[in-house]
Design a protein around this motif. Structure first.
Motif, PDB file in Angstrom:
ATOM      1  N   GLU A  17       0.830  -1.209   0.000  1.00  7.50           N
ATOM      2  CA  GLU A  17       0.000   0.000   0.000  1.00  7.50           C
ATOM      3  C   GLU A  17       0.867   1.263   0.000  1.00  7.50           C
ATOM      4  OE1 GLU A  17      -2.459  -0.492   3.391  1.00  7.50           O
ATOM      5  OE2 GLU A  17      -3.664  -2.118   2.508  1.00  7.50           O
ATOM      6  N   ASN A  18       1.929   1.244   0.764  1.00 13.17           N
ATOM      7  CA  ASN A  18       2.840   2.399   0.791  1.00 13.17           C
ATOM      8  C   ASN A  18       3.538   2.591  -0.550  1.00 13.17           C
ATOM      9  OD1 ASN A  18       2.214   2.949   3.458  1.00 13.17           O
ATOM     10  ND2 ASN A  18       3.947   1.797   4.280  1.00 13.17           N
ATOM     11  N   LEU A  19       3.908   1.484  -1.191  1.00 14.80           N
ATOM     12  CA  LEU A  19       4.552   1.571  -2.508  1.00 14.80           C
ATOM     13  C   LEU A  19       3.603   2.170  -3.536  1.00 14.80           C
ATOM     14  CD1 LEU A  19       6.789   0.963  -4.558  1.00 14.80           C
ATOM     15  CD2 LEU A  19       5.932  -1.381  -4.709  1.00 14.80           C
ATOM     16  N   ILE A  20       2.355   1.741  -3.508  1.00 15.09           N
ATOM     17  CA  ILE A  20       1.369   2.273  -4.456  1.00 15.09           C
ATOM     18  C   ILE A  20       1.156   3.763  -4.229  1.00 15.09           C
ATOM     19  CG2 ILE A  20      -1.064   2.163  -5.136  1.00 15.09           C
ATOM     20  CD1 ILE A  20      -0.961  -0.848  -4.527  1.00 15.09           C
ATOM     21  N   ALA A  21       1.152   4.154  -2.969  1.00 16.94           N
ATOM     22  CA  ALA A  21       0.916   5.566  -2.650  1.00 16.94           C
ATOM     23  C   ALA A  21       2.125   6.451  -2.964  1.00 16.94           C
ATOM     24  CB  ALA A  21       0.538   5.699  -1.175  1.00 16.94           C
ATOM     25  N   SER A  22       3.336   5.953  -2.658  1.00 17.08           N
ATOM     26  CA  SER A  22       4.539   6.792  -2.788  1.00 17.08           C
ATOM     27  C   SER A  22       5.344   6.533  -4.051  1.00 17.08           C
ATOM     28  CB  SER A  22       5.457   6.551  -1.589  1.00 17.08           C
ATOM     29  OG  SER A  22       5.995   5.223  -1.622  1.00 17.08           O
ATOM     30  N   ARG A  23       5.199   5.336  -4.617  1.00 21.37           N
ATOM     31  CA  ARG A  23       5.997   4.891  -5.769  1.00 21.37           C
ATOM     32  C   ARG A  23       7.492   4.920  -5.453  1.00 21.37           C
ATOM     33  NH1 ARG A  23       3.130   6.153 -11.533  1.00 21.37           N
ATOM     34  NH2 ARG A  23       1.002   5.661 -10.879  1.00 21.37           N
ATOM     35  N   ASP A  24       7.816   4.708  -4.207  1.00 20.78           N
ATOM     36  CA  ASP A  24       9.212   4.676  -3.770  1.00 20.78           C
ATOM     37  C   ASP A  24       9.646   3.217  -3.637  1.00 20.78           C
ATOM     38  OD1 ASP A  24      11.672   4.829  -2.524  1.00 20.78           O
ATOM     39  OD2 ASP A  24      11.092   6.450  -1.168  1.00 20.78           O
ATOM     40  N   ILE A  25      10.229   2.675  -4.707  1.00 21.79           N
ATOM     41  CA  ILE A  25      10.582   1.259  -4.687  1.00 21.79           C
ATOM     42  C   ILE A  25      11.755   0.980  -3.752  1.00 21.79           C
ATOM     43  CG2 ILE A  25      12.113   1.425  -6.688  1.00 21.79           C
ATOM     44  CD1 ILE A  25      11.179  -1.421  -7.457  1.00 21.79           C
ATOM     45  N   SER A  26      12.652   1.934  -3.585  1.00 19.58           N
ATOM     46  CA  SER A  26      13.783   1.722  -2.672  1.00 19.58           C
ATOM     47  C   SER A  26      13.293   1.511  -1.244  1.00 19.58           C
ATOM     48  CB  SER A  26      14.733   2.920  -2.721  1.00 19.58           C
ATOM     49  OG  SER A  26      15.276   3.071  -4.017  1.00 19.58           O
ATOM     50  N   GLN A  27      12.336   2.309  -0.839  1.00 18.22           N
ATOM     51  CA  GLN A  27      11.765   2.168   0.504  1.00 18.22           C
ATOM     52  C   GLN A  27      11.073   0.818   0.649  1.00 18.22           C
ATOM     53  OE1 GLN A  27       8.142   4.442   1.585  1.00 18.22           O
ATOM     54  NE2 GLN A  27       9.387   5.308   3.245  1.00 18.22           N
TER      55      GLN A  27
END
Length: 464
Positions: free
Chosen positions: A300-310
């Motif tokens: 869910e966080n990846l979808i929201a932020s698009r931060d793959i490193s995180q």
């Protein structure tokens, strides 16, 4: 090969090989383009300059076009050598076929101008047909899924038979010799080929899976490299998705990492499909419900932020066992001391011993789990192995399968579930989840309007 054409229709008159129109001047002149690059002689340049530029996606890639031209020249040289061994010459064989094509195309009035013009055109058609065969052979060799039409533009069976006997059959033999010797694409060309042919990645992926599935580090390196080569391929996300499923039974961490890459690639695609983890893989990948919930938060966080490193950093620690911690309220402890002085010594012992503190936590947080419900057919403990921990209704459903040759209409299961206050789909899913670890597969599957069970799987969960 001579730069002139033998007029096989007459008494050996030689016709200069040059087009009577100016069409060639309007299209790419392959001979001039590759004269220096491939060290072509004048004869080869002349023949190539008569061909219309092969304007398509594959041949527009510079590397591919150069290899087609190179292969075409090798084919003509090899055909010339084979004809000489048979006591003939390539110009005689080609012009014999071209003459038949010309006579078929000019039904009436074989005057000098029409014959010469059409003969030249027919000879060019033969050369261009060989050129297209060379291109198709390269497409196959490079794993390009689309082919071009190589049919000769003639319908007469006699002419076609002569073409195959004199040229096409020998062409097939020559291609088998020279195709393995052509240069393979460089990385720049590979990226262009993958972008043009979305399904081209599958054979490469299947080879990686077959050879390196048990070597996770090498498997991951090769899959990531394949994905990089497919960076412009609209099917990029499917490489990650198929790899996640492929490696899930071997390495959990690698599977979750690949799924993160899938979600990120899917986010960047034209359509966000967001394919979920299937239930079978959920059972394989997560040992606890907490791990599954944590992973869902990462997604869910990846979808929201698009931060793959995180996301990759978070998933790298997801499966590390977490130590249980106990948080004590000092004031509450003091109250307990006052009211229950007899327990103070025991409490201090727990506070000083970390392992015993964890045990105390487990005791405090333990949830009482009810014992399996006894089935009307004799009880889960009597019919099925204890590890599957089936309820009465689940046992009854499985026994019903055994009494009906392991194939039961879905409507019958729905009726059983309704009478017991349950839903058909949830009932089937719960049985599959309960039995998965015992058989490492799905027990009940759909087959048209029925549910079916593989009998050996049923035997595996029976109590011995």
């Amino acid at each position: 090969m001579d730069l002139s054409i033998v007029n096989v229709a007459g008494a050996g008159e030689r016709i200069s090989y040059s087009r009577v129109d100016d069409d060639a001047a309007l299209v790419g002149r392959l001979g001039d383009e590759y004269q220096n690059f491939l060290n072509l002689n004048g004869q080869q340049v002349h023949i190539l300059n008569q061909l219309w530029y092969p304007n398509n996606n594959f041949s527009s890639i510079p590397f591919c076009r150069s290899q087609i031209v190179k292969l075409f020249v090798l084919i003509l040289d090899d055909l010339s050598y084979k004809y000489q061994k048979q006591g003939t010459a390539i110009e005689v064989e080609f012009n014999t076929v071209a003459d038949l094509m010309t006579r078929n195309r000019i039904k009436n009035g074989l005057n000098d101008y029409n014959y010469k013009y059409t003969l030249l055109s027919s000879l060019t058609d033969i050369h261009y047909n060989i050129f297209k065969h060379a291109e198709n052979a390269l497409r196959v060799h490079y794993g390009h899924t689309r082919k071009i039409n190589t049919d000769l533009n003639i319908s007469d069976e006699e002419v076609l038979a002569e073409y195959h006997t004199r040229i096409a059959d020998k062409l097939s033999q020559v291609l088998l010799v020279w195709i393995p010797r052509v240069d393979m694409p460089d990385r720049k060309t590979e990226r262009l080929l993958y972008a043009q042919s979305p399904g081209r990645w599958r054979p490469a992926f299947e080879k990686i899976s077959k050879e390196f599935i048990n070597n996770t580090a090498r498997y991951m390196d090769l899959v990531m490299d394949l994905a990089e080569l497919n960076s412009s391929n609209p099917s990029l996300e499917m490489i990650y998705y198929e790899a996640y499923k492929d490696i899930s039974s071997v390495d959990t961490q690698a599977a979750l990492t690949l799924y993160i890459h899938y979600i990120y690639a899917d986010l960047l695609s034209d359509t966000f499909d967001n394919r979920p983890l299937n239930k079978t893989n959920i059972k394989r990948l997560f040992k606890t419900q907490e791990q599954l919930l944590d992973f869902q938060v990462i997604i869910e966080n990846l979808i929201a932020s698009r931060d793959i490193s995180q996301a990759l950093a978070a998933v790298s620690t997801l499966l590390i066992p977490k130590r249980k911690k106990i948080s004590l309220n000092a004031e509450a402890i003091e109250v307990i001391k006052q009211r229950h002085s007899g327990t103070v010594e025991l409490l201090n012992k727990y506070l000083q011993d970390e392992e015993e503190s964890a045990t105390l936590t487990q005791v405090v947080l333990a949830v009482e789990i009810p014992a399996p419900v006894v089935s009307s057919a004799g009880g889960a403990g009597n019919v099925f192995i204890d590890s599957v921990n089936l309820s009465s209704l689940q046992c009854d459903v499985l026994i019903h399968f055994s009494r009906n040759n392991f194939a039961v209409p879905q409507s019958a299961i729905e009726e059983m579930a309704r009478k017991r206050g349950a839903f058909k789909n949830q009932l089937i899913d719960s049985i599959n989840e309960a039995c998965f670890e015992a058989i490492d597969d799905v027990l009940i599957e759909e087959e048209e309007d029925n549910y079916v069970i593989y009998e050996q799987y049923y035997q595996n969960i029976l109590a011995k």
